[in-house]
Enzyme design. Structure first.
Site, PDB file in Angstrom:
ATOM      1  N   ASP A  22     -10.486 -11.120 101.986  1.00  0.00           N
ATOM      2  CA  ASP A  22     -11.830 -11.287 101.432  1.00  0.00           C
ATOM      3  C   ASP A  22     -12.121 -12.748 101.110  1.00  0.00           C
ATOM      4  O   ASP A  22     -13.188 -13.057 100.618  1.00  0.00           O
ATOM      5  CB  ASP A  22     -12.014 -10.428 100.178  1.00  0.00           C
ATOM      6  N   ASP A  59      -4.856  -7.945 102.669  1.00  0.00           N
ATOM      7  CA  ASP A  59      -4.819  -8.525 101.336  1.00  0.00           C
ATOM      8  C   ASP A  59      -5.164  -7.401 100.355  1.00  0.00           C
ATOM      9  O   ASP A  59      -5.665  -6.346 100.772  1.00  0.00           O
ATOM     10  CB  ASP A  59      -5.861  -9.653 101.291  1.00  0.00           C
ATOM     11  N   ASP A  99      -6.487  -7.671  96.486  1.00  0.00           N
ATOM     12  CA  ASP A  99      -7.658  -7.803  95.616  1.00  0.00           C
ATOM     13  C   ASP A  99      -8.896  -8.126  96.444  1.00  0.00           C
ATOM     14  O   ASP A  99      -8.894  -9.073  97.220  1.00  0.00           O
ATOM     15  CB  ASP A  99      -7.412  -8.928  94.603  1.00  0.00           C
TER      16      ASP A  99
HETATM   17 MG   LIG Z   1      -8.280 -11.065  97.894  1.00  0.00          MG
END
Ligand SMILES: [Mg+2]
Length: 359
Positions: free
Chosen positions: A244, A25, A27
């Site tokens: 995250d 991923d 961000d």
């Molecule tokens: Mg993310």
């Protein structure tokens, strides 16, 4: 420890061992705001020397080439083909719903119009053009006019009425098909947190009384797109997905049959991990991406039900979580505590958890 004990090894293979592709991923994993997250670039470049590395993003506002350009600016060695975007995944959904070459009404920006034209569709921004489907993805330029055009197009048949008619579920075609790139409620931008595509979809949903089919995480189409691209469809467990967020990244990766990493450099932290529901629990918990290539500590359930990760041991006493030994590493303590709670089959809110586990 006796020389002849049957002690299990403290270390297991690294998260990347045996993997065909490592997917990240963006961000909260690769960057936060304008800058790269510490250790992310060097660690992913090191992995990329011997394993294919790809990137999965729900953000539909940019083209894959533009995302790749940004990652190269941050110092990552990647090509345009390493980016799997939600507009690309949405194209596969669309192909199942409309005829090739159809006219598609766009709520969104360049990330969507580029993929549509590349795939032979005609782009319109007006419901007057009698579109065969609506596609909706985030762009900072989306405003009321685009949302209204989508509502007019989706409401073109009288069966879809928000207040009097039958509300149908995702994918049901009371009117023309509606595809959303993703349903993230918020989007982090330089000045803070702003409404994301899910919030804008929700505005149209309120007006038309039905829901779109969704391409992005945690839904499967974007993971299917990655599996096709990187050749892991037949053996999804050979792909490692790093995110995250538990509710999009880890849930989606798990659904896709991939192995999953939760890295603590973004949104979700100890508290969310301890409370993670079945389906959103990662295979690995890492402080940062350097640990991708390091041996992962074995998570050992002892005979008494306590869990040991290296020097850290946590036990469940009734509904109390007890730290038996802290070990030398706070993350090992968290890994052990998560396993105790997850193994219990009980909900987190019933437990008394020592504060030091999640502060
Ligand atoms: Mg993310």
């Amino acid at each position: 420890m006796s020389l002849f004990s049957k002690k299990q090894p403290e270390l297991a293979p690294s998260p990347i061992e045996g993997k065909v592709v490592v997917l990240a991923d963006l961000d909260g994993v690769v960057y936060a705001g304008p800058g790269a997250i510490p250790h992310a670039v060097e660690s992913l470049n090191a992995v990329a020397e011997h394993i294919r590395v790809g990137y999965i993003t729900n953000n539909a506002s940019r083209t894959a080439a533009s995302v790749a350009g940004h990652l190269r600016e941050l110092g990552l060695s990647c090509s345009d083909e390493d980016i799997v975007s939600s507009p690309q995944a949405a194209m596969h959904l669309l192909a199942e719903l409309v005829e090739p070459g159809s006219t598609i009404l766009v709520v969104g920006g360049e990330g969507l119009t580029y993929e549509l034209e590349k795939n032979g569709y005609v782009v319109t921004f007006s419901a007057e053009d009698n579109p065969a489907a609506v596609i909706q993805g985030f762009s900072p330029d989306v405003g009321w006019k685009q949302l209204a055009e989508a509502s007019f197009a989706l409401n073109a048949r009288p069966t879809a009425d928000a207040f009097g008619g039958t509300v149908t579920g995702a994918g049901e075609t009371a009117g023309i098909p509606w595809v959303a790139t993703n349903m993230d409620w918020t989007i982090p931008v330089a000045r803070g947190v702003a409404p994301g595509n899910g919030t804008l979809v929700s505005a149209v949903h309120t007006a038309v009384g039905r829901l779109p089919v969704v391409a992005g995480k945690p839904e499967l189409p974007i993971f299917d797109e990655a599996a096709r691209r990187f050749g892991t469809a037949a053996a999804p467990e050979t792909a490692l997905f790093i995110g995250d967020r538990l509710d999009t990244d880890v849930m989606g990766g798990n659904r896709a049959g991939m192995k999953t990493v939760l890295v603590l450099t973004g949104i979700d932290q100890a508290k969310q991990l301890l409370a993670a529901p079945v389906g959103s629990r990662p295979d690995y918990i890492l402080n940062d991406l350097r640990e991708l290539s390091e041996p992962y500590p074995a998570v050992i359930t002892n005979k008494d039900g306590s869990v040991t990760v290296r020097g850290a041991t946590v036990r469940k006493d009734g509904m109390n979580l007890t730290i038996v030994s802290r070990g030398e590493n706070k993350l090992d303590l968290l890994r052990a505590a998560c396993q105790v709670i997850w193994d219990s089959g009980l909900a987190i809110f019933g437990f008394t958890v020592p504060e030091e586990l999640y502060i």
